[in-house]
Design a protein around this motif. Sequence first.
Motif, mmCIF file in Angstrom:
data_model
loop_
_atom_site.group_PDB
_atom_site.id
_atom_site.type_symbol
_atom_site.label_atom_id
_atom_site.label_comp_id
_atom_site.label_asym_id
_atom_site.label_seq_id
_atom_site.Cartn_x
_atom_site.Cartn_y
_atom_site.Cartn_z
ATOM 1 N N SER A 18 1.197 -1.488 0.264
ATOM 2 C CA SER A 18 -0.228 -0.005 -0.156
ATOM 3 C C SER A 18 0.768 1.457 -0.152
ATOM 4 O O SER A 18 1.590 1.109 0.578
ATOM 5 C CB SER A 18 -1.049 0.126 0.953
ATOM 6 N N LEU A 19 0.144 1.990 -0.859
ATOM 7 C CA LEU A 19 0.696 3.362 -0.290
ATOM 8 C C LEU A 19 -0.187 4.313 0.268
ATOM 9 O O LEU A 19 -1.157 4.551 -0.070
ATOM 10 C CB LEU A 19 1.080 3.827 -2.129
ATOM 11 N N ASN A 20 0.447 5.279 1.092
ATOM 12 C CA ASN A 20 0.248 6.089 2.424
ATOM 13 C C ASN A 20 0.464 7.816 2.090
ATOM 14 O O ASN A 20 1.687 7.985 2.435
ATOM 15 C CB ASN A 20 -0.118 5.457 3.207
ATOM 16 N N GLU A 21 -0.385 8.485 1.676
ATOM 17 C CA GLU A 21 0.319 9.306 1.003
ATOM 18 C C GLU A 21 0.253 10.774 1.768
ATOM 19 O O GLU A 21 0.942 11.844 1.997
ATOM 20 C CB GLU A 21 -0.477 10.555 -0.607
ATOM 21 N N SER A 22 -0.730 10.343 3.237
ATOM 22 C CA SER A 22 -0.650 11.233 3.790
ATOM 23 C C SER A 22 0.967 10.981 4.522
ATOM 24 O O SER A 22 1.250 11.862 5.292
ATOM 25 C CB SER A 22 -2.167 11.409 5.015
ATOM 26 N N GLN A 23 0.978 9.698 5.474
ATOM 27 C CA GLN A 23 1.966 9.414 5.911
ATOM 28 C C GLN A 23 3.300 9.583 5.415
ATOM 29 O O GLN A 23 4.018 9.115 5.540
ATOM 30 C CB GLN A 23 1.932 8.824 6.751
ATOM 31 N N MET A 24 3.184 9.442 3.756
ATOM 32 C CA MET A 24 4.481 9.548 2.705
ATOM 33 C C MET A 24 5.610 7.885 3.298
ATOM 34 O O MET A 24 6.550 8.591 3.291
ATOM 35 C CB MET A 24 5.534 10.645 3.505
HETATM 36 C C1 LIG Z 1 -2.715 6.149 5.878
HETATM 37 O O1 LIG Z 1 -1.619 6.178 7.579
HETATM 38 C C2 LIG Z 1 -2.216 7.041 8.341
HETATM 39 C C3 LIG Z 1 -1.932 7.189 9.918
HETATM 40 O O2 LIG Z 1 -1.575 6.014 10.826
HETATM 41 C C4 LIG Z 1 -4.030 6.231 8.769
HETATM 42 O O3 LIG Z 1 -5.018 6.546 9.627
HETATM 43 C C5 LIG Z 1 -4.731 5.756 7.541
HETATM 44 O O4 LIG Z 1 -5.058 5.297 7.275
HETATM 45 C C6 LIG Z 1 -3.540 5.824 6.488
HETATM 46 N N1 LIG Z 1 -3.988 5.648 4.761
HETATM 47 C C7 LIG Z 1 -4.052 4.519 4.449
HETATM 48 C C8 LIG Z 1 -4.704 4.998 2.483
HETATM 49 O O5 LIG Z 1 -3.442 3.906 4.236
#
Ligand SMILES: *[C@@H]1O[C@H](CO)[C@@H](O)[C@H](O)[C@H]1NC(C)=O
Length: 543
Positions: A118-124
């Motif tokens: 997975s890519l998490n753009e808010s957490q980078m």
């Molecule tokens: C990204 O990480 C944040 C903080 O851990 C979390 O709340 C959020 O659901 C994550 N987003 C995704 C797309 O996984």
Amino acid sequence: MAGGEGAASGGGWRQTLVRLMERHRGLIVVLFCLPASFLFDVAFRLRAWVRRELLAAPNKHHQRVAEIQARVLRWNKLPPSERKLMCTDRPNWLSLSTTFFRKDLCHRIPVPLYDILSLNESQMTVKVEPMVSVGQITEFLIPQGYTLAVTLEIADATLGGLAMGVGMTTYSHKVGLYQEAIRAYEVVLGDGSLVRVTRDNEHSDLYHTLPWSHGTLGFLVALELDIVKVKPYVHMKYIPVTGQKKYCDMIRDLSGANDKDKQAADYLEATVYSKEKAVIMVGNFADLPPGQEHKVNHITRWYKPWFYKHTESFLQRGEGDEYIPLREYLLRHNRAIFWVVEAMIPFGNNPLFRFFLGWLLPPKPAFLKFTTTPGVRAMTFTKQVFQDIVLPMNILEKQIDVSEELFDTYPILVYPCRIYDHGEHAGQLRPPRPDQRCPGADWGMFNDLGVYGVPGPVRRKQRYDAVKQMRAMEKFCREVGGYPFLYADIFMDRKEFEQMFDLTAYERVREKYHANGAFPHLYDKVKPEIDVFAVGEEYIDPL
Ligand SMILES: *[C@@H]1O[C@H](CO)[C@@H](O)[C@H](O)[C@H]1NC(C)=O
Ligand SMILES: Cc1cc2nc3c(=O)[nH]c(=O)nc-3n(C[C@H](O)[C@H](O)[C@H](O)COP(=O)(O)OP(=O)(O)OC[C@H]3O[C@@H](n4cnc5c(N)ncnc54)[C@H](O)[C@@H]3O)c2cc1C
């Protein structure tokens, strides 16, 4: 000497054959090795494609991890006398390491983990399974406007391999080693339990000892890695410099080695062509300004000059700049494997060769390893040098001098990298010494010294004692507080190894997390599988 004479009388025909093959090496490589390697590569890509497009199942990650845990638990139930130490079943020839660890003597556990999770753009961050390769992740991230904070220039390297070994790149003067850009590890331990390891959770001791542990603390099953925002191009400036002190000072200065607030360029690297001549490369993320289309250089295309040759041309042309598409920048050294391919195919950079056969490059490291015979294995360290060494940058001049004295081969690769102070006895690397630190910072600027090539005496068909020279290099490292990458052959005994690396925390962590008796010890895992002293003796004399 005795070894050399014995070999000459005992294996005269062999020496003649080797001499012949050496003389026509390029031709042999082109006629047999490259096409075979190419087919091998096609088969491999097909397999990777099938895995990615048809079999990819990130949602099955938990199932796959549970299977690994189950296997480790079954191992735990074996009678102690039947419990061989564990390792992954990834064949040795697939690894980029120059050694051939004896996996056949271990209990092999399959770790079939090839997916981007997975890519998490808010957490980078991006979460991946460990066998995802650099090629795969750059293809995934760059179109979305990101890249890993620390990657490697070789498409086949795996993200898990870099995490358990070491990774370092031309962005590392800003963020440090690959391990600094790891948010979390997920590891199956020797007792079959699964832990998530971060810098400041209850497993922080494991966090600091997993890098440089080479799979001797557990099975890595997932990684969360920092990503950075990028632009489509790298604007590259090539600065030719004459004078050793001048180019050393310039790269130290550009990297911010002595000024922690310096806004350094995104990418920084130097190729040293002789003691007094280097080209410094300064790259910044960029959009292509209108009207600059003529300055775009697709450096990785098959007919283009090898990157280090292109760079070298600025020594004559004077300073220059251009725009390189980001992915091509990141894989700039892939086609000539830095400059390793030149020793195999001396005419490989000839424009005609490039135009007609350039697409066959690079020979797959996996193929080269797959077809390695004991004779070829011996040559990888007796007739060639392959070393990447992390050394303090305040003595860059001295590093170059020592390398010239011991190996006499150019070019040399140099790029800066922060080494952070994580406290006494936190991990295998020691805190930078006071004179190596950037004033006011919790890091010191080090650099990668990459020496790949055929040592001068070997080229000149003179006597060359590879083991002696390598041991001298290692001694230098220990004295100045440097560390060779452990993918390459080492020549230290265990005591010397423990002087170089701080194993205080490592030994404690092995005990605490059930690695003793379950996984090999670091030294045993990374030391060459052959008796380098005996083999070195045999190959001292010129053929
Ligand atoms: C990204 O990480 C944040 C903080 O851990 C979390 O709340 C959020 O659901 C994550 N987003 C995704 C797309 O996984
Ligand atoms: C010419 C040349 C130049 C290089 N230059 C650089 C450079 O500039 N910068 C740089 O960073 N690197 C460089 N490298 C080397 C690179 O760092 C290593 O090869 C790296 O470890 C990645 O290789 P790999 O994916 O084949 O890992 P492997 O060799 O497969 O793995 C590395 C270690 O991790 C262990 N491991 C792998 N996966 C797991 C897992 N899932 N669980 C537990 N243990 C595991 C393995 O057993 C092994 O001990 C260079 C290599 C070459 C040949």
